[in-house]
Design a protein around this motif. Structure first.
Motif, PDB file in Angstrom:
ATOM      1  N   ILE A 170      -2.243  -2.672   0.420  1.00  0.00           N
ATOM      2  CA  ILE A 170      -0.840  -2.867   0.801  1.00  0.00           C
ATOM      3  C   ILE A 170      -0.738  -3.345   2.238  1.00  0.00           C
ATOM      4  CG2 ILE A 170       1.389  -1.739   1.102  1.00  0.00           C
ATOM      5  CD1 ILE A 170       0.461  -2.198  -1.842  1.00  0.00           C
ATOM      6  N   GLN A 171      -1.494  -2.759   3.137  1.00  0.00           N
ATOM      7  CA  GLN A 171      -1.450  -3.184   4.531  1.00  0.00           C
ATOM      8  C   GLN A 171      -1.930  -4.617   4.690  1.00  0.00           C
ATOM      9  OE1 GLN A 171      -0.037  -1.651   7.173  1.00  0.00           O
ATOM     10  NE2 GLN A 171       0.648  -0.215   5.584  1.00  0.00           N
ATOM     11  N   ARG A 172      -2.926  -4.993   3.925  1.00  0.00           N
ATOM     12  CA  ARG A 172      -3.479  -6.347   4.028  1.00  0.00           C
ATOM     13  C   ARG A 172      -2.452  -7.405   3.621  1.00  0.00           C
ATOM     14  NH1 ARG A 172      -8.636  -8.730   3.992  1.00  0.00           N
ATOM     15  NH2 ARG A 172      -9.600  -6.649   3.928  1.00  0.00           N
ATOM     16  N   PHE A 173      -1.670  -7.130   2.574  1.00  0.00           N
ATOM     17  CA  PHE A 173      -0.802  -8.169   2.027  1.00  0.00           C
ATOM     18  C   PHE A 173       0.671  -7.996   2.401  1.00  0.00           C
ATOM     19  CE2 PHE A 173      -4.503  -8.048  -0.857  1.00  0.00           C
ATOM     20  CZ  PHE A 173      -4.992  -9.314  -0.541  1.00  0.00           C
ATOM     21  N   GLY A 210       3.929  -8.488   4.171  1.00  0.00           N
ATOM     22  CA  GLY A 210       4.422  -9.597   4.979  1.00  0.00           C
ATOM     23  C   GLY A 210       3.818 -10.939   4.635  1.00  0.00           C
ATOM     24  N   SER A 211       2.922 -10.990   3.650  1.00  0.00           N
ATOM     25  CA  SER A 211       2.311 -12.261   3.235  1.00  0.00           C
ATOM     26  C   SER A 211       2.995 -12.778   1.980  1.00  0.00           C
ATOM     27  CB  SER A 211       0.819 -12.061   2.965  1.00  0.00           C
ATOM     28  OG  SER A 211       0.618 -11.386   1.732  1.00  0.00           O
ATOM     29  N   LYS A 212       2.548 -13.926   1.495  1.00  0.00           N
ATOM     30  CA  LYS A 212       3.098 -14.488   0.254  1.00  0.00           C
ATOM     31  C   LYS A 212       2.449 -13.867  -0.986  1.00  0.00           C
ATOM     32  CE  LYS A 212      -0.215 -18.299  -0.229  1.00  0.00           C
ATOM     33  NZ  LYS A 212      -0.375 -19.767  -0.357  1.00  0.00           N
ATOM     34  N   THR A 213       1.433 -13.033  -0.787  1.00  0.00           N
ATOM     35  CA  THR A 213       0.654 -12.499  -1.901  1.00  0.00           C
ATOM     36  C   THR A 213       1.243 -11.187  -2.404  1.00  0.00           C
ATOM     37  OG1 THR A 213      -1.353 -13.489  -0.969  1.00  0.00           O
ATOM     38  CG2 THR A 213      -1.640 -11.778  -2.641  1.00  0.00           C
ATOM     39  N   GLN A 214       1.438 -11.108  -3.705  1.00  0.00           N
ATOM     40  CA  GLN A 214       1.916  -9.888  -4.343  1.00  0.00           C
ATOM     41  C   GLN A 214       0.852  -9.364  -5.300  1.00  0.00           C
ATOM     42  OE1 GLN A 214       5.656 -11.677  -5.844  1.00  0.00           O
ATOM     43  NE2 GLN A 214       6.746 -10.198  -4.559  1.00  0.00           N
ATOM     44  N   VAL A 215       0.934  -8.083  -5.612  1.00  0.00           N
ATOM     45  CA  VAL A 215      -0.113  -7.417  -6.380  1.00  0.00           C
ATOM     46  C   VAL A 215       0.473  -6.796  -7.639  1.00  0.00           C
ATOM     47  CG1 VAL A 215      -1.895  -5.629  -6.352  1.00  0.00           C
ATOM     48  CG2 VAL A 215      -1.376  -6.912  -4.248  1.00  0.00           C
ATOM     49  N   VAL A 268       5.207  -4.973  -1.788  1.00  0.00           N
ATOM     50  CA  VAL A 268       4.099  -5.842  -2.171  1.00  0.00           C
ATOM     51  C   VAL A 268       3.762  -5.772  -3.650  1.00  0.00           C
ATOM     52  CG1 VAL A 268       1.630  -6.310  -1.750  1.00  0.00           C
ATOM     53  CG2 VAL A 268       3.110  -5.587   0.143  1.00  0.00           C
ATOM     54  N   SER A 269       4.023  -4.637  -4.297  1.00  0.00           N
ATOM     55  CA  SER A 269       3.347  -4.376  -5.567  1.00  0.00           C
ATOM     56  C   SER A 269       4.272  -3.999  -6.703  1.00  0.00           C
ATOM     57  CB  SER A 269       2.319  -3.247  -5.369  1.00  0.00           C
ATOM     58  OG  SER A 269       2.973  -2.044  -5.002  1.00  0.00           O
ATOM     59  N   MET A 270       3.716  -4.163  -7.907  1.00  0.00           N
ATOM     60  CA  MET A 270       4.339  -3.729  -9.144  1.00  0.00           C
ATOM     61  C   MET A 270       3.239  -3.107 -10.004  1.00  0.00           C
ATOM     62  SD  MET A 270       6.293  -6.017 -12.058  1.00  0.00           S
ATOM     63  CE  MET A 270       4.807  -6.942 -12.488  1.00  0.00           C
ATOM     64  N   GLU A 271       3.568  -2.031 -10.681  1.00  0.00           N
ATOM     65  CA  GLU A 271       2.599  -1.322 -11.517  1.00  0.00           C
ATOM     66  C   GLU A 271       3.033  -1.429 -12.976  1.00  0.00           C
ATOM     67  OE1 GLU A 271      -0.065   1.933  -9.993  1.00  0.00           O
ATOM     68  OE2 GLU A 271       1.761   3.009 -10.541  1.00  0.00           O
ATOM     69  N   ILE A 272       2.065  -1.651 -13.840  1.00  0.00           N
ATOM     70  CA  ILE A 272       2.315  -1.738 -15.279  1.00  0.00           C
ATOM     71  C   ILE A 272       1.742  -0.484 -15.929  1.00  0.00           C
ATOM     72  CG2 ILE A 272       1.989  -3.085 -17.366  1.00  0.00           C
ATOM     73  CD1 ILE A 272       3.476  -4.689 -15.325  1.00  0.00           C
TER      74      ILE A 272
END
Length: 384
Positions: A186-189, A191-196, A223-227
């Protein structure tokens, strides 16, 4: 005539296997290829189904985006289990999680976008990239890194990556990730264009303690979404229901896509999901204990036979290196003809998988014992 887009998709390995004619040896077939939990759906869930089938509201079209009662149940479950506070806009009700995993890039990114996939990883992730006409970017998962991605070595690839798929506990290798890993992601991405996208299908199987949700590391869902799948932990694979939780933009993409392609999950199925989640504190530990015993048995038995099995830290699969002189496909053929054992070759899971086979723990305990006995008859293959 099928469309060019459909014809461009890689063949579906598991669909083809379901319809294949197998050359089986003389012994009774042991099918360790498919990860469908072998237990019955718990009574508290089937009782809910029996009640729900007579509800008039469930005999008509329901809300496209799911029952408020199910979303409330999901919120309670995630708060109890992961200390994550969800709102309605953070939730999408799914027609099984495979649909979301495959369709999400089509709904959320433009053609040509970079999508980074785990290698080894779930075979249908590749279909998601192909269907969206996106660019597949390889994310090697290596044994020396405990099958976690080394993002520092992927800086060039990350510059063109818009989506990353993660899956812990992982299919097929059975690896797990701790909270510190997700904190770093989460810290790495941020503010970036990359989502997880985190595929949390095997969340119920925590052999060394509960598995963390990525949303615990991303409480504002930046940043993220969980399935999340109900199939494995609740013996509900035939019900075809799950949910996505997390980033509002990602969730909205799923909901808008489903607004156009579906008319809402069957109300009875949603009521079954409510019963499952509201009783998860009892049901999941019971399911986990069954599979933990199977994991312990397989780990110890294959160690005694000197057959190289990757340590199973979570999930319902074992990842076995093939003997010298074989690859995954040839060893699967050998096992089927010589020992009537059906396993899955590593090839569908990526280029780093060709010297492995995957076995499922989702079979009766007696079948696992028979499997080990039959492997014992061919253990000398590993001594060459």
């Amino acid at each position: 005539m099928a469309s060019e887009r459909l014809n461009s998709l890689s063949p579906s390995y598991f669909s083809s296997m379901m319809n294949a004619e197998l050359e089986v040896g003389d012994k009774p077939l042991l099918n360790l290829a498919v990860g469908i939990p072998d237990g019955r759906t718990p009574k508290v869930i089937t009782d809910a189904v029996k009640t729900a089938i007579d509800k008039e509201e469930n005999q008509k079209y329901g809300a496209f985006r799911g029952k408020p009662e199910l979303k409330d149940s999901i919120k309670r479950f995630y708060k109890r289990t992961y200390d994550v506070d969800l709102k309605d806009e953070n939730i999408a009700i799914l027609f099984g999680t495979k649909n979301a995993l495959v369709n999400f890039p089509l709904a959320h990114v433009n053609p040509g976008a970079g999508i980074m996939l785990p290698n080894p990883g779930y075979a249908d992730y590749i279909t998601a990239v192909e269907l969206a006409q996106a660019k597949l970017i390889d994310m090697p998962l290596l044994k020396e890194n405990s099958y976690l991605p080394d993002f520092d070595s992927l800086e060039t690839e990350l510059r063109e990556t818009e989506l990353i798929y993660l899956n812990y506990p992982s299919n097929p290798v059975g690896a797990a990730a701790d909270k510190s890993f997700f904190d770093d992601v989460i810290q790495r991405f941020k503010g970036s264009k990359t989502q997880v996208v985190h595929d949390f299908a095997y969340s119920a199987f925590g052999f060394n303690g509960p598995h963390p949700s990525i949303l615990t590391s991303d409480p504002d869902f930046e940043v993220s979404m969980e399935i999340y799948s109900l199939s494995k932990g609740f013996n509900m694979s035939g019900y075809r229901i799950g949910f996505a939780a997390g980033n509002t933009e990602m969730i909205e993409s799923i909901n808008r896509f489903q607004d156009h392609t579906n008319a809402g999950v069957f109300g009875v199925t949603q009521d079954a999901a409510i019963a499952a989640l509201d009783n998860a504190d009892t049901l999941i530990p019971a399911q986990n204990e069954i599979f933990k015993k199977r994991k312990d048995f397989i780990n110890e038995a294959l160690l005694d036979l000197n057959i190289p099995l990757e340590p199973i830290q979570g999930g319902i699969f074992g990842w076995i290196k093939v003997p010298p002189g074989f690859n995954g496909e040839s060893f699967v053929t050998y096992l089927l003809k010589e020992q009537s054992i059906l396993a899955t070759p590593g090839k569908p899971f990526g280029s780093l998988s060709e010297d492995y086979i995957r076995i499922s723990l989702a079979v009766r305990d007696e079948d696992l014992k028979t499997f080990v006995q039959r492997l014992g008859e061919i253990k000398d293959l590993y001594q060459d």
